[in-house]
Structure formats: structure tokens, C-alpha cells
Design a protein around this motif. Sequence first.
Motif, PDB file in Angstrom:
ATOM      1  N   PRO A   1      -8.734  12.213   7.254  1.00  0.00           N
ATOM      2  CA  PRO A   1      -8.329  13.087   6.141  1.00  0.00           C
ATOM      3  C   PRO A   1      -9.460  13.976   5.647  1.00  0.00           C
ATOM      4  N   ILE A   2     -10.712  13.472   5.695  1.00  0.00           N
ATOM      5  CA  ILE A   2     -11.841  14.313   5.295  1.00  0.00           C
ATOM      6  C   ILE A   2     -11.980  15.496   6.240  1.00  0.00           C
TER       7      ILE A   2
ATOM      8  N   LEU B   1     -11.249  21.241   7.367  1.00  0.00           N
ATOM      9  CA  LEU B   1     -10.765  22.261   8.297  1.00  0.00           C
ATOM     10  C   LEU B   1      -9.787  23.220   7.640  1.00  0.00           C
ATOM     11  N   PHE B   2      -8.858  22.703   6.848  1.00  0.00           N
ATOM     12  CA  PHE B   2      -7.777  23.529   6.330  1.00  0.00           C
ATOM     13  C   PHE B   2      -8.010  24.024   4.904  1.00  0.00           C
ATOM     14  N   PHE B   3      -9.032  23.507   4.205  1.00  0.00           N
ATOM     15  CA  PHE B   3      -9.275  23.957   2.833  1.00  0.00           C
ATOM     16  C   PHE B   3     -10.709  24.430   2.640  1.00  0.00           C
TER      17      PHE B   3
ATOM     18  N   VAL C   1     -14.040  32.777   2.568  1.00  0.00           N
ATOM     19  CA  VAL C   1     -13.786  33.710   1.471  1.00  0.00           C
ATOM     20  C   VAL C   1     -15.082  33.997   0.711  1.00  0.00           C
ATOM     21  N   VAL C   2     -15.826  32.941   0.418  1.00  0.00           N
ATOM     22  CA  VAL C   2     -17.101  33.118  -0.284  1.00  0.00           C
ATOM     23  C   VAL C   2     -18.058  33.946   0.560  1.00  0.00           C
TER      24      VAL C   2
END
Length: 305
Positions: A44-45, A50-52, A59-60
Amino acid sequence: MTDNAGLVIAEKGRGAVTFAAPPRGRDKPQRTRTRSTWLWTLPPIALLALFFLYPLALVVQQSFQPDTGGTSIQPYTDVFASEAFREALWTTVWLAVASTTGCLALGFTLALIIAFVPFPGAKAVSKFIDVFLSFPSFLITLALLFVYGSVGMANGLWTDATGAAEGPFQFLTTPWGVLLAEITYFTPFVIRPLLAAFSQLDTAQLEAASSLGAKAPRIIRRIILPEALPALAAGGSLVLVLCLNEFGIVLFTGAKGVTTLPTLVYSKAILESDYPGACVVAVVNVLISVGLYGLYRVVSRRAGA
């Protein structure tokens, strides 16, 4: 000899007793459990990164890369200096604060009626609120457009009755229409925690106050409101965060001259192809949202929500 806990006891000299550590093999189950925990935690980490986190990092990164090339803070300077950004920031803040205030006032009133005023269907209304929370925001906006839009039911009835060219209800395309839609949609997010808080209220206090001659306003002010303050704070904090990031309501109302930070991101990225500027606005929006979400978590923790 060995005791029940697995410690090795050895005698030395006269009555002296020392304790030896258990065999090293006994640490293996603990190491196995730790390894198993990591094996279940890493997927899950990795998916979260990967997706967030990775898209957010892009974006940054893009926000520091102007169209002229290289890396600089020029996109931030250009965006912060623009009148469009300042107006969008102000519109976002006042709409979020006004909507939250309206949701708190309306939500508290409706929660009082549902919880303390006996009427047929009170339980059904409470259940419907839970279902309402799952509705998309644009659905509520479309419903308001069908009723109060330029060619909606209300204006249609008016023009049929008076023969006028258009009806009097033209507010949905103004900031007040956005405000009405947000209050309508987000009020249940305040009602839900209030109903949970009211269910824990000792009704004996209400009965005792009523038997002593206390009127309803005094009971609400002195008994119910203090118990409701944590739930009001938690629900208000959540609504403030949601209103700050609302995009669908502003877009579907078609409000003229109403530009919030989320719609400014859309405008810069899709309409103007100004991707560095869009990323700058998005970063600002995320920072404000994270700060308010931290406030919401603190308030919720103290409220026990």
C-alpha cells in the motif's frame, strides 16, 4: 534448571543464583512477525507513492519550471502578481467561509428538529441524510437548475402566470447561486455528527430543566449547545475544507465572474495552456487544504469524532 518462562537458572557457590538469557532461537518468531508486517505494509505504501505522491511531486516540480526553460520561482512571481489569482483566492475564501457559516446555522437547526421534535418519518429523514452524503455535488446543482434556472420550473410558472418574457429567479448564475448550492449540498455533513452527539445527550437533563420551567431557547443555549460544540467544530472544519476545493458546483452553475482556485487551475491548464501557472495555483490550493485538514483532524480528535 529452567523455570516456566524459559529462563535458565544456574547455581554458583552457596545459594547464589544467576539468570541466563533464553536461547537465541526464541527471537526468531518476533523477527518473522516483523518481516511479515513489512511485507503487508510495503504494497500500500508503494501504491500511495506511485498514484498520489509521485503525481503531486510532478506538479510541484512543474511549478518551478517556466515555459522559458530552466528552474526558477518566476511562475510563482507571475501568478502571485496577477489580479486573477488574487480575486480567485478572495472568492474561494469568502465562499468557503460563508458556506460553512450557513451550513452550521442550518445544520444545527435541522438537527435539533430531527433529534428533539417528534414527527412522523424522523428516522427515515435521518437515514436519508446518510444516503445524501453519497450524492455527487453536481447532481444537487442540476436539481437547483431545474427548479430555479433561467428556464426552470419557478421561472416557467412565473412567465405562464404573468406573460413576462423571463422569470425573476436569475440568481443561480451569480455568487449567491453558488452559495445556495454549497449550503444545500454540504449541510448534511454538519447534521450527521450533530445527530451522533445528540444521541449521547442525557435526556434526563432536558426533562429536569423543562420541569423547572426552562423554556426551549434556554435549554438549547445552556444544555444542548455546549454538548454540540465539538460536533459543530468538527463538522464545520470538514465543510470548510470541502468548500475550499469544490469544483463541480461552481462549474455547473455557470456563475459569471465567479472564479475559485480550483476553477482557475482548470482555466489556466485547459483554456490557456499555462501549465506552470496552473501548477502554482494547484500547489497553493493543496497547501491551504492540508493546513485546514490538519485543523479538522485536531478538532475531530478533541471532539472524539
